[in-house]
Design a protein around this motif. Structure first.
Motif, PDB file in Angstrom:
ATOM      1  N   THR A 546       0.801  -1.229   0.000  1.00  0.00           N
ATOM      2  CA  THR A 546       0.000   0.000   0.000  1.00  0.00           C
ATOM      3  C   THR A 546       0.833   1.278   0.000  1.00  0.00           C
ATOM      4  OG1 THR A 546      -1.997  -1.020   0.896  1.00  0.00           O
ATOM      5  CG2 THR A 546      -1.670   1.325   1.350  1.00  0.00           C
ATOM      6  N   PRO A 547       1.805   1.461   0.898  1.00  0.00           N
ATOM      7  CA  PRO A 547       2.584   2.711   0.840  1.00  0.00           C
ATOM      8  C   PRO A 547       3.339   2.879  -0.468  1.00  0.00           C
ATOM      9  CG  PRO A 547       2.836   1.663   2.971  1.00  0.00           C
ATOM     10  CD  PRO A 547       2.163   0.669   2.085  1.00  0.00           C
ATOM     11  N   ALA A 548       3.890   1.786  -1.014  1.00  0.00           N
ATOM     12  CA  ALA A 548       4.629   1.882  -2.270  1.00  0.00           C
ATOM     13  C   ALA A 548       3.713   2.288  -3.415  1.00  0.00           C
ATOM     14  CB  ALA A 548       5.308   0.545  -2.577  1.00  0.00           C
ATOM     15  N   ILE A 549       2.509   1.727  -3.469  1.00  0.00           N
ATOM     16  CA  ILE A 549       1.540   2.112  -4.497  1.00  0.00           C
ATOM     17  C   ILE A 549       1.198   3.588  -4.366  1.00  0.00           C
ATOM     18  CG2 ILE A 549      -0.879   1.841  -5.195  1.00  0.00           C
ATOM     19  CD1 ILE A 549      -0.572  -1.165  -4.625  1.00  0.00           C
ATOM     20  N   ASN A 550       0.959   4.020  -3.146  1.00  0.00           N
ATOM     21  CA  ASN A 550       0.602   5.418  -2.928  1.00  0.00           C
ATOM     22  C   ASN A 550       1.733   6.367  -3.260  1.00  0.00           C
ATOM     23  OD1 ASN A 550      -2.197   6.063  -1.296  1.00  0.00           O
ATOM     24  ND2 ASN A 550      -1.562   3.930  -1.088  1.00  0.00           N
ATOM     25  N   ASP A 551       2.966   5.979  -2.948  1.00  0.00           N
ATOM     26  CA  ASP A 551       4.118   6.806  -3.321  1.00  0.00           C
ATOM     27  C   ASP A 551       4.188   6.966  -4.835  1.00  0.00           C
ATOM     28  OD1 ASP A 551       5.006   7.345  -0.780  1.00  0.00           O
ATOM     29  OD2 ASP A 551       6.502   5.740  -0.737  1.00  0.00           O
ATOM     30  N   TRP A 552       4.008   5.861  -5.539  1.00  0.00           N
ATOM     31  CA  TRP A 552       4.119   5.886  -7.006  1.00  0.00           C
ATOM     32  C   TRP A 552       3.010   6.755  -7.602  1.00  0.00           C
ATOM     33  CZ3 TRP A 552       1.402   4.610 -11.395  1.00  0.00           C
ATOM     34  CH2 TRP A 552       2.139   4.441 -12.554  1.00  0.00           C
ATOM     35  N   VAL A 553       1.774   6.568  -7.114  1.00  0.00           N
ATOM     36  CA  VAL A 553       0.650   7.346  -7.642  1.00  0.00           C
ATOM     37  C   VAL A 553       0.820   8.824  -7.294  1.00  0.00           C
ATOM     38  CG1 VAL A 553      -1.843   7.743  -7.463  1.00  0.00           C
ATOM     39  CG2 VAL A 553      -0.961   5.406  -7.642  1.00  0.00           C
ATOM     40  N   ASP A 666      -3.167   5.938 -17.992  1.00  0.00           N
ATOM     41  CA  ASP A 666      -3.640   4.568 -17.764  1.00  0.00           C
ATOM     42  C   ASP A 666      -3.873   4.293 -16.283  1.00  0.00           C
ATOM     43  OD1 ASP A 666      -4.091   3.340 -20.196  1.00  0.00           O
ATOM     44  OD2 ASP A 666      -1.990   2.788 -20.493  1.00  0.00           O
ATOM     45  N   LEU A 667      -4.220   5.315 -15.531  1.00  0.00           N
ATOM     46  CA  LEU A 667      -4.434   5.193 -14.091  1.00  0.00           C
ATOM     47  C   LEU A 667      -5.925   5.389 -13.807  1.00  0.00           C
ATOM     48  CD1 LEU A 667      -3.488   5.069 -11.111  1.00  0.00           C
ATOM     49  CD2 LEU A 667      -3.051   7.541 -11.266  1.00  0.00           C
ATOM     50  N   ALA A 668      -6.533   4.363 -13.227  1.00  0.00           N
ATOM     51  CA  ALA A 668      -7.961   4.420 -12.916  1.00  0.00           C
ATOM     52  C   ALA A 668      -8.146   4.484 -11.409  1.00  0.00           C
ATOM     53  CB  ALA A 668      -8.682   3.198 -13.480  1.00  0.00           C
ATOM     54  N   PHE A 669      -8.887   5.485 -10.965  1.00  0.00           N
ATOM     55  CA  PHE A 669      -9.298   5.580  -9.570  1.00  0.00           C
ATOM     56  C   PHE A 669     -10.708   5.022  -9.432  1.00  0.00           C
ATOM     57  CE2 PHE A 669      -6.368   9.242 -10.095  1.00  0.00           C
ATOM     58  CZ  PHE A 669      -5.441   8.925  -9.114  1.00  0.00           C
ATOM     59  N   MET A 670     -11.198   4.989  -8.189  1.00  0.00           N
ATOM     60  CA  MET A 670     -12.606   4.704  -7.942  1.00  0.00           C
ATOM     61  C   MET A 670     -13.259   6.037  -7.568  1.00  0.00           C
ATOM     62  SD  MET A 670     -15.069   2.575  -7.982  1.00  0.00           S
ATOM     63  CE  MET A 670     -14.276   0.965  -8.057  1.00  0.00           C
ATOM     64  N   ILE A 699      -3.626   0.334 -12.555  1.00  0.00           N
ATOM     65  CA  ILE A 699      -3.008   0.661 -13.842  1.00  0.00           C
ATOM     66  C   ILE A 699      -3.653  -0.247 -14.871  1.00  0.00           C
ATOM     67  CG2 ILE A 699      -0.887   0.611 -15.192  1.00  0.00           C
ATOM     68  CD1 ILE A 699      -1.077   2.902 -13.203  1.00  0.00           C
ATOM     69  N   ILE A 700      -4.349   0.348 -15.829  1.00  0.00           N
ATOM     70  CA  ILE A 700      -5.171  -0.432 -16.754  1.00  0.00           C
ATOM     71  C   ILE A 700      -4.511  -0.594 -18.119  1.00  0.00           C
ATOM     72  CG2 ILE A 700      -7.317   0.157 -15.594  1.00  0.00           C
ATOM     73  CD1 ILE A 700      -7.775   2.306 -17.715  1.00  0.00           C
ATOM     74  N   GLY A 701      -3.254  -0.160 -18.232  1.00  0.00           N
ATOM     75  CA  GLY A 701      -2.524  -0.319 -19.486  1.00  0.00           C
ATOM     76  C   GLY A 701      -1.226  -1.062 -19.264  1.00  0.00           C
ATOM     77  N   ASP A 702      -0.575  -1.375 -20.339  1.00  0.00           N
ATOM     78  CA  ASP A 702       0.673  -2.140 -20.286  1.00  0.00           C
ATOM     79  C   ASP A 702       1.839  -1.172 -20.183  1.00  0.00           C
ATOM     80  OD1 ASP A 702       2.487  -4.135 -20.306  1.00  0.00           O
ATOM     81  OD2 ASP A 702       2.351  -4.570 -22.448  1.00  0.00           O
ATOM     82  N   ARG A 703       2.104  -0.710 -18.962  1.00  0.00           N
ATOM     83  CA  ARG A 703       3.211   0.197 -18.741  1.00  0.00           C
ATOM     84  C   ARG A 703       4.101  -0.368 -17.639  1.00  0.00           C
ATOM     85  NH1 ARG A 703       1.485   5.973 -16.649  1.00  0.00           N
ATOM     86  NH2 ARG A 703       3.737   6.004 -16.257  1.00  0.00           N
ATOM     87  N   ASP A 704       5.343   0.048 -17.635  1.00  0.00           N
ATOM     88  CA  ASP A 704       6.299  -0.476 -16.672  1.00  0.00           C
ATOM     89  C   ASP A 704       5.922  -0.061 -15.258  1.00  0.00           C
ATOM     90  OD1 ASP A 704       7.794  -1.637 -18.670  1.00  0.00           O
ATOM     91  OD2 ASP A 704       9.133   0.094 -18.896  1.00  0.00           O
ATOM     92  N   LEU A 705       6.005  -1.022 -14.363  1.00  0.00           N
ATOM     93  CA  LEU A 705       5.740  -0.766 -12.953  1.00  0.00           C
ATOM     94  C   LEU A 705       6.812  -1.453 -12.117  1.00  0.00           C
ATOM     95  CD1 LEU A 705       1.882  -1.432 -12.598  1.00  0.00           C
ATOM     96  CD2 LEU A 705       3.026   0.781 -12.624  1.00  0.00           C
ATOM     97  N   PRO A 706       7.202  -0.863 -10.999  1.00  0.00           N
ATOM     98  CA  PRO A 706       8.085  -1.578 -10.084  1.00  0.00           C
ATOM     99  C   PRO A 706       7.428  -2.874  -9.624  1.00  0.00           C
ATOM    100  CG  PRO A 706       7.920   0.749  -9.492  1.00  0.00           C
ATOM    101  CD  PRO A 706       6.885   0.487 -10.544  1.00  0.00           C
ATOM    102  N   HIS A 714      -4.037  -4.045 -14.009  1.00  0.00           N
ATOM    103  CA  HIS A 714      -5.200  -4.774 -14.522  1.00  0.00           C
ATOM    104  C   HIS A 714      -5.460  -4.249 -15.929  1.00  0.00           C
ATOM    105  CE1 HIS A 714      -6.180  -6.498 -10.568  1.00  0.00           C
ATOM    106  NE2 HIS A 714      -5.874  -5.302 -10.077  1.00  0.00           N
ATOM    107  N   VAL A 715      -4.845  -4.853 -16.900  1.00  0.00           N
ATOM    108  CA  VAL A 715      -4.900  -4.341 -18.269  1.00  0.00           C
ATOM    109  C   VAL A 715      -6.274  -4.595 -18.874  1.00  0.00           C
ATOM    110  CG1 VAL A 715      -3.874  -4.466 -20.566  1.00  0.00           C
ATOM    111  CG2 VAL A 715      -2.429  -4.690 -18.537  1.00  0.00           C
ATOM    112  N   ILE A 716      -6.872  -3.536 -19.432  1.00  0.00           N
ATOM    113  CA  ILE A 716      -8.158  -3.647 -20.116  1.00  0.00           C
ATOM    114  C   ILE A 716      -8.072  -2.890 -21.436  1.00  0.00           C
ATOM    115  CG2 ILE A 716      -9.492  -3.916 -17.991  1.00  0.00           C
ATOM    116  CD1 ILE A 716     -10.179  -0.963 -18.113  1.00  0.00           C
TER     117      ILE A 716
END
Length: 818
Positions: A546-553, A666-670, A699-706, A714-716
């Motif tokens: 969770t913290p790593a995801i939030n840092d990246w976003v 390619d970033l989807a929130f709720m 992340i809904i696209g094919d992009r590089d992630l740690p 979740h690619v769509i």
């Protein structure tokens, strides 16, 4: 819409800083004219009182009375008045202000020639409660100070406080014409709480007032003086429940029609009819707007037996029970859904009972308290829950006392229970910008940390071997102390007790806001109650990243020029913790028991605000008060601008960032109402905060992630990405907002959707680099139905491992911007 055919007595705001603004009708002191006296006689002594006869009320003379009132105010027994440091000069100035103010009066109370009390009466619509209470004509506010008891115990008179209180209530009714008397004592003043009950006051809710948290209470003039009847469920009286039933039935008619679960028949013009399997008929006035959005006049809904014109009571549970086969509720889950409906009705009845700020008051905001208290008043005032779901306040597991302590609409505060968990079985993750040491220093006081360490040392344990976890009090009582009993006995978990900070529950019920230190973090914990289609646990496995995801976003959002221009930001979940030393984690079989002990810390929005900004959740835009007035309409009226401009600015702060996030990154929130916090200045939306990142951003696209955050990928395809906007924004939020503005006559629905199209076009016209080119102008899009999910399985609406695959689509909706 087209029309169808005692010395510790404390009822005072606190402190010499209190100043009235206007005055109730009634008697007033006129300097130099001698004032006016009123005599009140109690017919019979009450509750063993030793004195009888009449009490005299006369308007206070600031010059003559300031010394004796000062003596009373500075007595230790009067500390709840918060005027211990006053002097005769300060008191005289204070009383002079009251005498000059036409919204309040000050009275000196005599027994024969002996002064025995001081009272203030005021108009709650204009003084002290003007920003928190929907006052009615005939409401009179009251503060009372009874003379401190003499040191000589033989001279003390039993029952004096009760007698004076009854006399003041009688005075308010007879002389001031009060229909209801309103008081707001400090919640810590338990003595006056007991006295209030003795004379009939019932507590509506807790409210923030300058210098105190108050127990806002009322008594009807006809009931004044009689002890409050013992009733643990005063909110479950017919008048409160009938309004709740009407609201939930209306919402069921609207949302089930929206999802084509039921198909009402048009009778004429805007009059519709629905016949149930038992032959009973519902009739109502409605207008059907774009996106098959049913705007139903709540007051028009009636129910009739077959072939009868006589009306029947509205009953949401019976409505659903009659239609359960049509609604697709499995037989084995019908009882559970009906129970969630019952809880939703109970919550609605409580909201009706407690009263609440008006939509106008919420739109204007609080000027007498800080931004945090203003924000939390709005958060606790909400009545709707999720705008789409019918059963929105299930909370199966809460008892009556727990509802009053932990339901957001109660507005109460609580303290977390803390446990120490052995490091071998616990994972604490913190943001890149922090460390474990800085995290605890930011969130817990030095004294609390020392107490926690001392507790472990006393048990012969090494504090360095443990890490601390906050636990919701309900979770501790019902889950931790039982389901984790072996872990506590083995001292893999050690109960540390409560920390000092008090928190207030949010609409997202697992999350609480720090009221003692509002710039500190929210805390979100597991709360294993059944609510809105899920058992509300929190996964330790999810907490790790969770913290790593939030840092990246946050780095992405805060580094984007358009997001900065739009004043769009995220509230990072900067620390998380989860315990896995229990037997439930020995097996790889997934279970709810694996989600019982975890927590996260989320940034408070307060440190990010500019001067003169206030904040409120976007969900509040859809709120209507008890009189049917909407917050969004009142905000527009308060803004000083026209509706088109206001909506245009709102869409720029909400829709544009959501579009840019999906198309540009390619970033989807709720992006539903409770996940957005609006930044508001002078009634206009000037920015937004997005929250709930770790569990719901993807992340809904094919992009590089740690690698450490790869679980958020979740690619769509483009069609499904556009569907996110259609479902979550157009259907989930904007159709409701459009319906309110249309119904209120503020902005026609066609104009509203033209502004939405204008917003989309304006974003595209910027010519920014995009990772996707979504077709948002298609004539139609698939209709995703949320109630169908809950009705199909109210215990687990979707498979969280395959949320997209769990969705239910029924036909299509015409695109209002297509």
């Amino acid at each position: 819409m087209a029309q169808c055919h005692h010395s510790s007595t404390d009822h005072r705001p606190g402190g010499l800083s209190h100043r009235a603004q206007h005055r109730v009708p009634g008697l007033r002191y006129v300097p130099g004219q001698g004032g006016h006296q009123v005599t009140t006689t109690l017919d019979t002594p009450q509750h063993g009182e030793q004195i009888t006869g009449s009490l005299t009320f006369r308007p206070v003379d600031p010059d003559a009375d300031s010394r004796i009132i000062t003596d009373w105010l500075t007595h230790p027994a009067s500390h709840f008045w918060d005027m211990q440091e006053t002097t005769p000069e300060k008191t005289r100035a204070y009383l002079t202000d009251i005498a000059a103010d036409d919204a309040q009066n000050a009275w000196l109370i005599h027994d024969a020639d002996e002064p025995i009390g001081y009272a203030e009466t005021y108009d709650p619509a204009r003084v002290l409660l003007s920003e928190v209470f929907d006052a009615r004509p005939g409401d009179v506010g009251m503060h009372l100070l009874v003379a401190p008891p003499p040191e000589d115990r033989s001279r003390r008179r039993s029952g004096l406080t009760g007698r004076v209180m009854r006399a003041v209530l009688d005075h308010c009714a007879r002389e001031l014409g009060a229909r209801r008397v309103v008081v707001e004592p400090d919640v810590r003043n338990h003595a006056i709480a007991a006295k209030n009950r003795e004379v009939g006051f019932r507590v509506l809710r807790h409210v923030d007032l300058p210098g105190k948290v108050a127990a806002l209470s009322i008594v009807e003039a006809d009931d004044a003086g009689r002890p409050l009847a013992a009733d643990p469920t005063p909110h479950l009286h017919p008048e409160s429940m009938d309004a709740a039933q009407r609201h939930v039935v209306t919402k069921a008619l609207a949302e089930f029609s929206h999802e084509h679960l039921i198909r009402p028949t048009r009778i004429e013009n805007d009059l519709w009819e629905l016949t149930l399997p038992d032959g009973s008929v519902y009739r109502f006035c409605a207008e059907v707007l774009p996106l098959n959005h049913w705007v139903i006049d709540e007051g028009s809904v009636t129910r009739h037996a077959q072939g009868s014109a006589e009306g029947l009571p509205l009953d949401a549970q019976e409505f659903v029970a009659q239609l359960h086969e049509t609604l697709g509720i499995p037989e084995k889950l019908l009882g559970t859904y009906l129970e969630e409906l019952a809880s939703t009705l109970a919550s609605g009845a409580f909201k009706n009972f407690r009263g609440g700020p008006t939509a106008h008051q919420l739109a204007l905001g609080r000027k007498d308290v800080d931004v945090a208290a203003d924000f939390q008043q709005t958060e606790s005032a909400m009545t709707e829950g999720h705008p789409c779901f019918v059963a929105t306040n299930g909370r199966i597991g809460f008892g009556l006392d727990e509802f009053r302590r932990y339901a957001p609409e109660a507005g109460a505060r609580f303290r977390y229970v803390w446990v120490a968990a052995h490091r071998e079985h616990t994972t604490l993750e913190v943001s890149r910008a922090g460390t474990e040491e800085t995290h605890w220093a930011d969130e817990l006081s030095t004294e609390t940390r020392r107490e926690f360490a001392d507790r472990l040392t006393e048990l012969g344990l090494s504090p360095e071997d443990y890490v601390w976890i906050p636990v919701h009090p309900w979770q501790f009582q019902h889950r931790l102390a039982v389901s984790f009993a072996p872990d506590i006995a083995a001292r893999r978990l050690v109960v540390l007790g409560e920390a000092s900070d008090e928190y207030q529950p949010q609409q997202s019920i697992r999350t609480a806001f720090n009221r003692d230190h509002p710039t500190k973090s929210y805390i979100k914990t597991a709360l294993s109650i059944q609510n809105m289609g899920f058992l509300r646990g929190l996964s330790p496995a999810y907490m790790r990243a969770t913290p790593a995801i939030n840092d990246w976003v946050a780095e992405l959002v805060r580094g984007d020029e358009l997001f900065r221009e739009l004043n769009f930001d995220v509230l990072r979940e900067h620390a998380s913790i989860g315990y896995t030393g229990d037997a439930y984690h020995v097996t790889e079989t997934k279970s709810d028991q694996q989600k019982m002990l975890a927590a996260l810390w989320r940034e408070s929005p307060l440190p990010f605000l500019d001067e003169d900004e206030r904040i409120l959740s976007m969900a509040s835009l859809l709120h209507r008060d008890a009189r049917g007035r909407s917050v969004v309409t009142e905000l527009i009226r308060a803004s000083g601008t026209d509706a088109r401009t206001w909506v245009r600015e709102y869409l720029a702060a909400y829709l544009t960032p959501v579009l840019h996030s999906v198309e540009g990154h390619d970033l989807a929130f709720m992006p539903h109402g409770e996940n957005l916090i609006l930044r508001v200045k002078e009634g206009r939306v000037v920015g937004t905060f997005m929250k709930d990142i770790g569990e719901e951003a993807a992340i809904i696209g094919d992009r590089d992630l740690p690698e450490e955050i790869s679980r958020m990928r979740h690619v769509i395809d483009d069609d499904e990405a556009a569907q996110l906007i259609f479902t979550d924004v157009f259907v989930g939020v904007l159709r409701h907002l459009s319906g309110i503005l249309h119904r209120d006559g503020v902005l026609d629905h066609a104009e509203f959707w033209s502004l939405v199209r204008e917003n989309v076009d304006a974003y595209r016209a910027r010519g920014l680099p995009r990772r996707r080119h979504l077709d948002l102008e298609v004539p139609e899009f698939r209709h995703s139905c949320l109630n169908r999910l809950q009705l199909r399985n109210t215990l687990e609406m979707v498979d969280l491992q395959d949320a997209s695959g769990s969705l239910i689509y029924t036909g299509s909706l015409r695109n209002p911007i297509g």
